[in-house]
Design an enzyme around this catalytic site. Structure first.
Site, PDB file in Angstrom:
ATOM      1  N   LYS A  42       0.812  -1.178   0.000  1.00 42.49           N
ATOM      2  CA  LYS A  42       0.000   0.000   0.000  1.00 42.49           C
ATOM      3  C   LYS A  42       0.863   1.253   0.000  1.00 42.49           C
ATOM      4  O   LYS A  42       0.413   2.336  -0.336  1.00 42.49           O
ATOM      5  CB  LYS A  42      -0.893   0.032   1.239  1.00 42.49           C
ATOM      6  N   GLU A  98       8.202   2.021  -5.934  1.00 44.35           N
ATOM      7  CA  GLU A  98       8.276   1.676  -4.519  1.00 44.35           C
ATOM      8  C   GLU A  98       8.298   2.929  -3.658  1.00 44.35           C
ATOM      9  O   GLU A  98       8.808   3.970  -4.091  1.00 44.35           O
ATOM     10  CB  GLU A  98       9.564   0.888  -4.230  1.00 44.35           C
ATOM     11  N   ASP A  99       7.789   2.798  -2.445  1.00 42.71           N
ATOM     12  CA  ASP A  99       7.907   3.881  -1.485  1.00 42.71           C
ATOM     13  C   ASP A  99       9.303   3.895  -0.873  1.00 42.71           C
ATOM     14  O   ASP A  99       9.952   4.921  -0.804  1.00 42.71           O
ATOM     15  CB  ASP A  99       6.824   3.793  -0.401  1.00 42.71           C
ATOM     16  N   ASP A 102      14.386  -0.901   1.900  1.00 44.05           N
ATOM     17  CA  ASP A 102      14.981  -1.059   3.221  1.00 44.05           C
ATOM     18  C   ASP A 102      16.054  -2.148   3.124  1.00 44.05           C
ATOM     19  O   ASP A 102      17.158  -1.889   2.666  1.00 44.05           O
ATOM     20  CB  ASP A 102      13.867  -1.435   4.203  1.00 44.05           C
ATOM     21  N   LYS A 130      17.321   3.199   2.059  1.00 47.25           N
ATOM     22  CA  LYS A 130      18.140   3.196   3.275  1.00 47.25           C
ATOM     23  C   LYS A 130      19.401   2.375   3.002  1.00 47.25           C
ATOM     24  O   LYS A 130      19.419   1.170   3.233  1.00 47.25           O
ATOM     25  CB  LYS A 130      17.388   2.561   4.439  1.00 47.25           C
ATOM     26  N   PHE A 151      13.156   4.532  11.458  1.00 51.77           N
ATOM     27  CA  PHE A 151      11.809   4.115  11.082  1.00 51.77           C
ATOM     28  C   PHE A 151      11.006   5.341  10.671  1.00 51.77           C
ATOM     29  O   PHE A 151      10.766   6.241  11.483  1.00 51.77           O
ATOM     30  CB  PHE A 151      11.111   3.364  12.224  1.00 51.77           C
ATOM     31  N   ASP A 158       3.797   3.541   6.574  1.00 50.26           N
ATOM     32  CA  ASP A 158       2.967   3.367   7.758  1.00 50.26           C
ATOM     33  C   ASP A 158       3.700   2.708   8.905  1.00 50.26           C
ATOM     34  O   ASP A 158       4.786   2.156   8.735  1.00 50.26           O
ATOM     35  CB  ASP A 158       1.752   2.499   7.417  1.00 50.26           C
TER      36      ASP A 158
END
Length: 179
Positions: A42, A98-99, A102, A130, A151, A158
């Site tokens: 999401k 992609e958001d 990681d 990151k 984070f 989210d």
């Protein structure tokens, strides 16, 4: 929600400006053959919306939902498809949107999965990366921002399905997710 934010890492103006730059580059790179944008649900909803509007080509969009997090703050490394593509990507240029990247574990799995479907090419556009958290090196064609290994929430990102609607990317206070 703002009380749970330690600090704003990237404001809305910086994010939209960088996505506009990436959109112009995608327009140049794919001028002869527009890609299909594959958003990863999401988290990529906000990124996909703003990026797609900044691409001056007739792009198609589709969505996948994959999960490796659950309600935690770290990738589990086990990937599940929650929603698959509704479009055949064989012989097409595919641009995964992609958001955040990681660990790279989920994206590595997704790249292999999509490449097995016979596309002409598969590239990645990510708002955030990151580098310190990377466990797998991923070649990312379009990167918005490299960020520290903290984070982050907001702009689609989210924690336990909340904070996605913040108009910026902020660092979540540890007290919110640590006991």
């Amino acid at each position: 929600m703002q009380d749970d934010v330690e600090r704003v890492l990237l404001d809305e103006t910086a994010i939209r400006g960088r996505l506009a730059e990436i959109g112009r580059q995608i327009t140049e790179d794919y001028a002869d053959e527009p890609p299909i944008l594959v958003g990863v649900l999401k988290g990529a909803v906000m990124v996909m919306s703003d990026l797609a509007r900044s691409i001056d080509l007739p792009v198609e969009m589709d969505w996948m939902a994959v999960s490796s997090y659950g309600a935690g703050t770290r990738s589990s490394g086990v990937v599940r498809i929650l929603k698959d593509l509704g479009t055949d990507i064989a012989d097409r240029h595919v641009l995964i949107v992609e958001d955040i990247i990681d660990s790279g574990l989920t994206l590595s799995w997704l790249l292999a999965n999509l490449r097995s479907r016979g596309p002409r090419s598969v590239e990645v556009a990510a708002l955030l990366r990151k580098p310190e958290a990377a466990r797998i090196e991923i070649d990312v064609k379009y990167i918005g921002f490299d960020i520290p290994n903290e984070f982050v929430i907001g702009y689609g990102l989210d924690y336990a399905e909340t904070y996605r609607n913040l108009p910026y990317v902020g660092v979540l206070k540890r007290s919110v997710y640590e006991d």
